[in-house]
Design a protein around this motif. Sequence first.
Motif, mmCIF file in Angstrom:
data_model
loop_
_atom_site.group_PDB
_atom_site.id
_atom_site.type_symbol
_atom_site.label_atom_id
_atom_site.label_comp_id
_atom_site.label_asym_id
_atom_site.label_seq_id
_atom_site.Cartn_x
_atom_site.Cartn_y
_atom_site.Cartn_z
ATOM 1 N N ARG A 33 0.845 -1.214 0.000
ATOM 2 C CA ARG A 33 0.000 0.000 0.000
ATOM 3 C C ARG A 33 0.875 1.257 0.000
ATOM 4 O O ARG A 33 0.585 2.234 -0.679
ATOM 5 C CB ARG A 33 -0.874 0.042 1.256
ATOM 6 N N ASN A 34 1.960 1.229 0.777
ATOM 7 C CA ASN A 34 2.843 2.398 0.835
ATOM 8 C C ASN A 34 3.531 2.637 -0.505
ATOM 9 O O ASN A 34 3.722 3.786 -0.909
ATOM 10 C CB ASN A 34 3.884 2.232 1.939
ATOM 11 N N VAL A 35 3.901 1.550 -1.182
ATOM 12 C CA VAL A 35 4.524 1.687 -2.508
ATOM 13 C C VAL A 35 3.517 2.325 -3.467
ATOM 14 O O VAL A 35 3.831 3.293 -4.179
ATOM 15 C CB VAL A 35 4.991 0.304 -3.043
ATOM 16 N N LYS A 36 2.290 1.810 -3.446
ATOM 17 C CA LYS A 36 1.269 2.337 -4.366
ATOM 18 C C LYS A 36 0.915 3.780 -4.009
ATOM 19 O O LYS A 36 0.717 4.618 -4.890
ATOM 20 C CB LYS A 36 0.015 1.456 -4.331
ATOM 21 N N GLU A 37 0.840 4.063 -2.713
ATOM 22 C CA GLU A 37 0.495 5.434 -2.300
ATOM 23 C C GLU A 37 1.590 6.425 -2.694
ATOM 24 O O GLU A 37 1.296 7.543 -3.104
ATOM 25 C CB GLU A 37 0.230 5.488 -0.798
ATOM 26 N N VAL A 42 1.861 8.984 -27.204
ATOM 27 C CA VAL A 42 1.745 8.586 -25.800
ATOM 28 C C VAL A 42 3.096 8.103 -25.258
ATOM 29 O O VAL A 42 3.737 7.247 -25.867
ATOM 30 C CB VAL A 42 0.708 7.443 -25.657
ATOM 31 N N ILE A 43 3.488 8.673 -24.132
ATOM 32 C CA ILE A 43 4.653 8.150 -23.404
ATOM 33 C C ILE A 43 4.100 7.427 -22.184
ATOM 34 O O ILE A 43 3.301 8.002 -21.427
ATOM 35 C CB ILE A 43 5.611 9.284 -22.947
ATOM 36 N N GLU A 44 4.514 6.181 -22.015
ATOM 37 C CA GLU A 44 3.929 5.333 -20.978
ATOM 38 C C GLU A 44 4.979 4.791 -19.991
ATOM 39 O O GLU A 44 5.746 3.907 -20.333
ATOM 40 C CB GLU A 44 3.240 4.135 -21.633
ATOM 41 N N PRO A 45 5.016 5.325 -18.767
ATOM 42 C CA PRO A 45 5.780 4.643 -17.721
ATOM 43 C C PRO A 45 4.879 3.562 -17.100
ATOM 44 O O PRO A 45 3.834 3.881 -16.545
ATOM 45 C CB PRO A 45 6.089 5.747 -16.700
ATOM 46 N N ALA A 46 5.281 2.288 -17.250
ATOM 47 C CA ALA A 46 4.457 1.162 -16.779
ATOM 48 C C ALA A 46 5.249 0.366 -15.749
ATOM 49 O O ALA A 46 6.223 -0.304 -16.087
ATOM 50 C CB ALA A 46 4.071 0.268 -17.952
ATOM 51 N N ALA A 47 4.802 0.465 -14.499
ATOM 52 C CA ALA A 47 5.526 -0.208 -13.414
ATOM 53 C C ALA A 47 4.673 -1.327 -12.831
ATOM 54 O O ALA A 47 3.455 -1.342 -13.001
ATOM 55 C CB ALA A 47 5.861 0.804 -12.318
ATOM 56 N N GLY A 48 5.317 -2.243 -12.138
ATOM 57 C CA GLY A 48 4.597 -3.309 -11.452
ATOM 58 C C GLY A 48 4.639 -3.046 -9.953
ATOM 59 O O GLY A 48 5.718 -2.833 -9.391
ATOM 60 N N ALA A 49 3.454 -3.064 -9.314
ATOM 61 C CA ALA A 49 3.429 -2.796 -7.868
ATOM 62 C C ALA A 49 4.097 -3.929 -7.089
ATOM 63 O O ALA A 49 4.754 -3.693 -6.078
ATOM 64 C CB ALA A 49 1.991 -2.611 -7.393
ATOM 65 N N ASP A 50 3.937 -5.161 -7.579
ATOM 66 C CA ASP A 50 4.521 -6.301 -6.847
ATOM 67 C C ASP A 50 6.034 -6.348 -7.042
ATOM 68 O O ASP A 50 6.783 -6.601 -6.102
ATOM 69 C CB ASP A 50 3.884 -7.602 -7.318
ATOM 70 N N ARG A 51 6.463 -6.072 -8.270
ATOM 71 C CA ARG A 51 7.914 -6.045 -8.519
ATOM 72 C C ARG A 51 8.573 -4.932 -7.743
ATOM 73 O O ARG A 51 9.674 -5.098 -7.204
ATOM 74 C CB ARG A 51 8.190 -5.826 -10.005
ATOM 75 N N ALA A 52 7.916 -3.778 -7.686
ATOM 76 C CA ALA A 52 8.489 -2.657 -6.931
ATOM 77 C C ALA A 52 8.547 -3.027 -5.450
ATOM 78 O O ALA A 52 9.557 -2.789 -4.774
ATOM 79 C CB ALA A 52 7.659 -1.398 -7.141
#
Length: 436
Positions: free
Chosen positions: A39-43, A301-311
Amino acid sequence: MEKIVNLAKRRGFAFQSSEIYGGLASCWDYGPIGVELKRNVKEAWWRDMVTRRADIVGIDCSILMHPRVWEASGHVAGFTDPLVDCKLCKERFRADKLMDAQCPRKPSKHPGECEGELTEARQFNLMFKTFMGPVEDTASVVFLRPETAQGIFVNFLNVLHTSRQKIPFGIAQIGKSFRNEITPGNFLFRTREFEQMEMEFFVRPGEDERWYEYWREERLNWYTRYGIRRENLRLREHAPEELAHYAKACVDVEYHFPFGWSELEGIANRTDFDLRRHAEYSGKDLSYYDEETKERFYPYVIEPAAGADRATLAFLVDAYDEDVADGEPRVVLRFHPRIAPVKVAVFPLLRKEGHPERALEIVDILRQHFTVQYDQSGSIGRRYRRQDEIGTPFGVTVDHQTLQDNTVTLRDRDTMRQERISVERLVEELKRRIEI
Ligand code: GAP
């Protein structure tokens, strides 16, 4: 990695899904500590990518979408990995990742190097299929989204008209995605159900390269801002033959995981591919009209695509440390205070003489502002160790003096220094230290 997986299970970061039934491969459940960490990573991502920016708005789309979306996006035809079967052990492998895989019978060998003969490679579509409504026929097939991005593209006009944004602007989304990966693995790194944090930034064609450069730097810096060591991060530009069908350029933010350098996030220049394809397949004009220049065009479109679980995994790995405290070895997770799942732990020095009662009163005050744990069992040293192991940055101890002058000791996880501070100043001081 084994130490981290064991710690994660022992301290309630993550558990194998459906464990009591033998587990479901490649799916993980976040426990009480892990859920706070994620949750903290996503927030942190949402705060920096949406709340603090005037030029980005959020969205939360449904996971099930019209099947035509995935035809337009190219996923039905092309979201595939090459698959081979071993005729001997019947296991399946990604044909392009054989060197990363082990033969289940002879783990010292890669598939194909053992006695087992591999079949010819065939393309395997990674999208999960299900049926919508009570009839299970081809007309009712829907897919679990394999990326959150398409929900953003199909809502481009809705957001444009309701948010009054002007190009350049972005739409951000955090949500679950699903991919029937052939070879999931490495704990939270590659799973079949995962969460993405994606942002599509719409710009004027011709300004795309400048914004691509901007987002590369911005996203790399985001990880270091929350404590990931710079030497464990690198940018890897994709070679032309690696680029996805929609991309003009793509760079991966890679992290040095215990199993090697691997992708944490991709930043792609998706050109006007998606908006044009959805315009073509839906019959709706998705172009943008610039009031000032009186021009109509399809934005890039420029897309930064991250993974919450990987992060989350990267923050966990990067925080892991072993050192010696008070002559004893300790495991300590050196999370940035913002990312730490529990911010402060409160301990009564003794289990008598009014210490627990006063400590619990302080817990009640702190709980209004932070995630707090209370611990009265075992020696104070052991209690510190327990908190170090889940990365709690601050410890508050109530002792004899607290009852006399309303001060407590405040311990810092990293320096292990303790200072006396009045209870009245505690919330303000902790906020100051956490919000760095
Ligand atoms: N919309 C672009 C897109 O989805 P991607 O590189 O396929 O790009 C973006 O995915 C991010 O999502 C990856 O960098 C990774 O962090 C995460 N991700 C992708 N597949 C994953 C999986 N199977 N398990 C966990 N995370 C995954």
